[in-house]
Design an enzyme around this catalytic site. Structure first.
Site, short mmCIF file in Angstrom:
data_model
loop_
_atom_site.label_atom_id
_atom_site.label_comp_id
_atom_site.label_asym_id
_atom_site.label_seq_id
_atom_site.Cartn_x
_atom_site.Cartn_y
_atom_site.Cartn_z
N THR A 62 30.70 41.73 13.13
CA THR A 62 30.28 40.83 12.23
C THR A 62 31.62 40.54 11.11
O THR A 62 31.88 39.45 10.85
CB THR A 62 29.15 41.32 11.33
OG1 THR A 62 28.12 41.60 12.17
CG2 THR A 62 28.73 40.47 10.31
N TYR B 238 18.35 35.10 14.03
CA TYR B 238 17.80 33.76 13.80
C TYR B 238 16.19 33.44 14.53
O TYR B 238 15.32 33.06 14.02
CB TYR B 238 18.63 32.64 14.10
CG TYR B 238 18.18 31.15 13.53
CD1 TYR B 238 17.83 30.88 12.14
CD2 TYR B 238 17.66 30.42 14.41
CE1 TYR B 238 17.51 29.77 11.65
CE2 TYR B 238 17.05 29.31 14.10
CZ TYR B 238 16.83 28.75 12.68
OH TYR B 238 16.62 27.57 12.14
N TYR C 237 22.93 47.66 17.94
CA TYR C 237 23.37 47.15 16.46
C TYR C 237 22.31 46.66 15.78
O TYR C 237 21.72 45.75 15.94
CB TYR C 237 24.43 46.39 16.63
CG TYR C 237 25.11 46.00 15.27
CD1 TYR C 237 24.81 46.71 13.87
CD2 TYR C 237 26.06 45.09 15.02
CE1 TYR C 237 25.44 46.09 12.61
CE2 TYR C 237 26.49 44.73 14.04
CZ TYR C 237 26.06 45.33 12.65
OH TYR C 237 26.61 44.97 11.58
N ARG D 13 21.06 41.24 7.90
CA ARG D 13 21.83 40.09 8.53
C ARG D 13 21.18 39.07 9.48
O ARG D 13 21.18 38.01 9.46
CB ARG D 13 23.38 40.51 8.64
CG ARG D 13 24.15 40.95 7.33
CD ARG D 13 25.67 40.89 7.83
NE ARG D 13 26.28 39.55 8.05
CZ ARG D 13 27.31 39.14 7.21
NH1 ARG D 13 27.96 40.42 6.50
NH2 ARG D 13 27.97 38.23 7.18
N LYS E 243 24.11 51.68 16.33
CA LYS E 243 24.87 51.52 15.04
C LYS E 243 23.60 50.93 14.22
O LYS E 243 23.15 50.03 14.29
CB LYS E 243 25.93 50.27 15.06
CG LYS E 243 26.61 50.17 13.60
CD LYS E 243 27.42 48.89 13.83
CE LYS E 243 27.93 48.48 12.47
NZ LYS E 243 28.90 47.59 12.37
N ILE F 113 30.67 53.11 11.52
CA ILE F 113 31.15 51.96 11.72
C ILE F 113 31.37 51.17 10.41
O ILE F 113 30.49 50.79 9.78
CB ILE F 113 30.72 51.09 13.09
CG1 ILE F 113 30.73 51.90 14.03
CG2 ILE F 113 31.41 49.60 12.79
CD1 ILE F 113 30.21 51.04 15.33
#
Length: 301
Positions: free
Chosen positions: A54, A117, A143, A148, A171, A213
């Site tokens: 990202t 989305y 992840y 987000r 993550k 991370i």
């Protein structure tokens, strides 16, 4: 039970930077600056590098650019540290294609964000990650960043996916210590749990996470590597001492959507040009002083 993926599990630890993708003012990828950033990170002790996550503006690179940057990363790093390639997408077919490219390039692990989305249910998430794992024989990292991606990979889904040999890590960027601790306890040694939230990462390591991370490591690689190397040793007093001078950066670097503030910070430090891609824009001038002050406080400017 040992698997062919045990070695990479032991290497996915410590301070791991989600590196920005430096760009020229016209938006083209700046490979010269990318090489300089990679060298700086490795020299500062960063344990692993993430390409095109990202923070690397994966959402604004074309599919071809995405693969090109990963190939450059792997070739330039040349085995000095593990390279984790961001290959997630909200289309399973596209994620498989990107992951195949990363495997062909020689990346050590793929990083697969929750499909954003389109908001699949938990069964859809399970089938998405299962399909990628079955299609591409390389180590893969889940992840979870619901802030987000809008989708949240439930613990039960992660536990099901942990039975797939080449899903080796997750993550966890939920920022919830309670959730992270429960996840670590439930997964045991099957899957490596890493933080993806700078502000809570050190505390999550007290609960058994193996590393972080990081966005902050883009500008403070040495302090972050010292922090998380100490935490891995179990020396949390040393970790806190290394971390204290930079802890404020975890807040300030999110004053606008990442990677806008961290790119501004790297530009102020003379490490990248003023390049970012729409719909992201350069940091609002109202926030320049906040970042400048944060850099001075951290002795980075």
């Amino acid at each position: 039970m040992s698997t062919a993926y045990d070695d990479i599990k032991t290497r996915l630890q410590g301070s791991m930077v989600a590196l920005v993708t430096p760009m020229h003012p016209d938006g083209e990828v700046d490979y010269k600056r990318l090489a300089e950033l990679i060298d700086w990170q490795i020299e500062a002790g960063t344990h692993c590098l993430v390409a095109v996550g990202t923070t690397g503006e994966s959402a604004t690179l074309s599919v071809q650019e995405h693969s090109d940057v990963i190939r450059y990363f792997v070739k330039y790093v040349n085995g000095r540290v593990p390279v984790i390639a961001g290959t997630g997408a909200n289309s399973t077919a596209e994620a498989i294609a990107l992951t195949k490219e990363a495997a062909d390039a020689g990346a050590d692990c793929a990083l697969l964000v929750g499909p954003y989305y389109n908001k699949p249910p938990q069964e859809g998430l399970y089938q998405h990650f299962k399909a990628i794992a079955e299609a591409v024989d390389m180590p893969q990292m889940l992840y979870n960043v619901p802030g987000r991606s809008v989708v949240d990979i439930a613990q039960e889904t992660v536990e099901r996916l942990a039975d797939i040999d080449n899903i080796v890590a997750i993550k966890d960027a939920t920022g919830s210590l309670e959730r992270g601790a429960k996840l670590i306890k439930a997964l045991g040694e099957r899957v490596v749990v890493l933080s993806g939230d700078d502000g809570t990462a050190l505390e999550l390591m007290r609960h058994g996470a193996k590393g972080n991370i990081s966005v902050t490591a883009n500008i403070a690689p040495q302090a972050m590597s010292e922090t998380f190397a100490a935490a891995l040793r179990g020396d949390f007093d040393a970790a806190e001492a290394a971390h204290a001078p930079i802890a404020h950066l975890h807040r300030d670097l999110f004053i606008e959507s990442s990677p806008i503030p961290v790119k501004y910070a790297l530009h102020r430090m003379g490490r990248i040009e003023k390049g970012i891609r729409l719909p992201l824009v350069w940091l609002n001038s109202a926030h320049h002083q906040t970042i400048d002050d944060a850099l001075v406080k951290a002795n980075l400017l």
